[in-house]
Design a protein around this motif. Structure first.
Motif, PDB file in Angstrom:
ATOM      1  N   SER A 273      -1.053   7.088 -10.729  1.00  0.00           N
ATOM      2  CA  SER A 273      -0.426   5.837  -9.870  1.00  0.00           C
ATOM      3  C   SER A 273      -2.154   5.414  -9.288  1.00  0.00           C
ATOM      4  N   VAL A 274      -1.791   4.239  -8.539  1.00  0.00           N
ATOM      5  CA  VAL A 274      -2.751   3.560  -7.976  1.00  0.00           C
ATOM      6  C   VAL A 274      -3.521   4.238  -6.995  1.00  0.00           C
ATOM      7  N   ARG A 275      -2.885   5.034  -6.193  1.00  0.00           N
ATOM      8  CA  ARG A 275      -3.056   6.145  -5.024  1.00  0.00           C
ATOM      9  C   ARG A 275      -3.911   7.186  -5.579  1.00  0.00           C
ATOM     10  N   SER A 276      -3.631   7.620  -6.641  1.00  0.00           N
ATOM     11  CA  SER A 276      -4.166   8.898  -7.402  1.00  0.00           C
ATOM     12  C   SER A 276      -5.542   8.294  -7.803  1.00  0.00           C
ATOM     13  N   LEU A 277      -5.472   7.321  -8.258  1.00  0.00           N
ATOM     14  CA  LEU A 277      -7.012   6.683  -8.657  1.00  0.00           C
ATOM     15  C   LEU A 277      -7.864   6.543  -7.442  1.00  0.00           C
ATOM     16  N   GLU A 278      -7.338   6.222  -6.420  1.00  0.00           N
ATOM     17  CA  GLU A 278      -8.079   5.737  -5.315  1.00  0.00           C
ATOM     18  C   GLU A 278      -8.632   7.030  -4.604  1.00  0.00           C
ATOM     19  N   ALA A 279      -7.909   8.299  -5.068  1.00  0.00           N
ATOM     20  CA  ALA A 279      -8.279   9.736  -4.447  1.00  0.00           C
ATOM     21  C   ALA A 279      -9.386  10.384  -5.126  1.00  0.00           C
ATOM     22  N   THR A 280      -9.851   9.929  -6.386  1.00  0.00           N
ATOM     23  CA  THR A 280     -10.853  10.708  -7.135  1.00  0.00           C
ATOM     24  C   THR A 280     -11.928  11.002  -6.341  1.00  0.00           C
TER      25      THR A 280
END
Length: 354
Positions: A253-260
């Motif tokens: 998801s977008v959220r998971s991408l922002e959390a890398t």
């Protein structure tokens, strides 16, 4: 430009019946990367209605395939929009028992969503490309594998000689000596180095791991660096080349991408790992707006799922190192007459109009 979800959510869909079909590889698969399964199989879900058929593909363990094929789901009916049908899926428990890995829920969800999208497009007499207003472009692809243990030094050169247009995504290991890396780097086409650092595999020797990263950075100055380990020392090494760092396993998801841990300049967006059309649409839109390059990868598809992933890549990121070579590239002994890269975005390759 119309986003994916907006382009398809209002398509009507009618389902009169469904069935499952088991798929197996055409020969022994290459499991040298350590993530393969000698018992690979997948399952087609076929949705039928109004004289049309939509197909999706389930990936995952052989046990999950059997469990799916032995299940029954309340899928028949008519829905004013595809969005309504996907909301109906939210009311269905898709597993008789919770799967061993939570991500398997996304894989199964994509089986149903991709089959429904395929059917809805057919019933509306259109294609995904037409709905989006995008023309699919010739698709650059790579083939992925490991060198085994002990490493087969000349494997990359043999594959390149057999398929000279195709690039490579390679699973690296601490056992790769400077000699091995130099031999591999001497073969044209190494596009991605996969560290497999996001799968929770225990690091037995951190010093050897860091030495491997240092050798990779020195030897492959242009390759995409996928799924690095979260170790602080690794992150410190990679921050100067963050534009080449990519994540695959965590991206749903977008959220998971922002959390890398490292802000990426390129990312592996796998439709079946994301699981839902709306979330996939959001990821595409986010990456395009933020200037994040995209590519995608396969998950062992043997049927229509591979073609659907290829078509999505041809529409959204055709020139990237897409790890979605035709499935027979994954055989232990791939034949010489396989399609070349770039791949023609043929009209019969997933989400198509008959």
């Amino acid at each position: 430009m119309t986003d994916l979800w907006t382009a398809v959510k209002d398509l009507p869909i009618a389902i009169e019946g469904s069935s499952f079909e088991a798929l197996v590889p055409s020969g022994p698969v290459d499991t040298s990367g350590g993530g393969g399964d000698a018992e690979i199989s997948t399952t087609h879900l076929r949705l039928r209605g109004r004289g049309e058929e939509g197909v999706g593909e389930q990936v995952g363990t052989p046990e999950a395939q059997v469990e799916l094929r032995e299940s029954a789901f309340p899928l028949t009916g008519e829905w004013a929009t595809l969005a309504d049908f996907l909301a109906h899926l939210d009311t269905i428990e898709m597993w008789s028992e919770p799967p061993e890995h939570a991500l398997a829920r996304n894989w199964r969800r994509w089986t149903f969503e991709s089959a429904a999208l395929d059917l809805a497009l057919r019933q509306s007499g259109t294609s995904l490309a037409e709905a989006l207003g995008r023309a699919p472009q010739p698709l650059t692809f790579v083939t992925s594998f490991g060198l085994g243990d002990p490493p087969d030094i000349d494997k990359v050169a043999r594959r390149r000689a057999l398929h000279p247009t195709v690039g490579f995504k390679l699973d690296v290991a601490p056992s790769w000596t400077p000699e091995i890396m130099d031999r591999v780097a001497g073969v044209p086409g190494v596009a991605t180095i996969d560290f497999k650092g996001q799968y929770g595999i225990e690091v037995e020797d951190e010093a050897a791991l860091l030495a491997m990263y240092e050798r990779v950075l020195a030897t492959f100055p242009d390759a995409v660096l996928e799924d690095p380990h979260d170790l602080p020392a690794v992150q410190e090494l990679l921050r100067p080349v963050a534009d080449r760092v990519s994540y695959d396993a965590p991206v749903t998801s977008v959220r998971s991408l922002e959390a890398t841990p490292i802000a990426v300049g390129i990312v592996n967006v796998k439709p079946c790992r994301v699981g839902r059309l709306r979330d996939l649409s959001r990821l595409y839109a986010h990456c395009e707006a933020a200037g994040i390059r995209m590519y995608n990868g396969g998950m062992g598809e043997l049927g229509v799922g591979r073609g659907q992933a290829q078509l999505l890549a041809a529409l959204f990121h055709p020139d990237a190192p897409n790890d979605i070579a035709p499935s027979d590239y994954n055989l232990g002994d791939p034949p010489a007459d396989l399609p070349a890269s770039p791949l023609d975005p043929a009209p019969d390759r997933g989400f198509r109009r008959r």
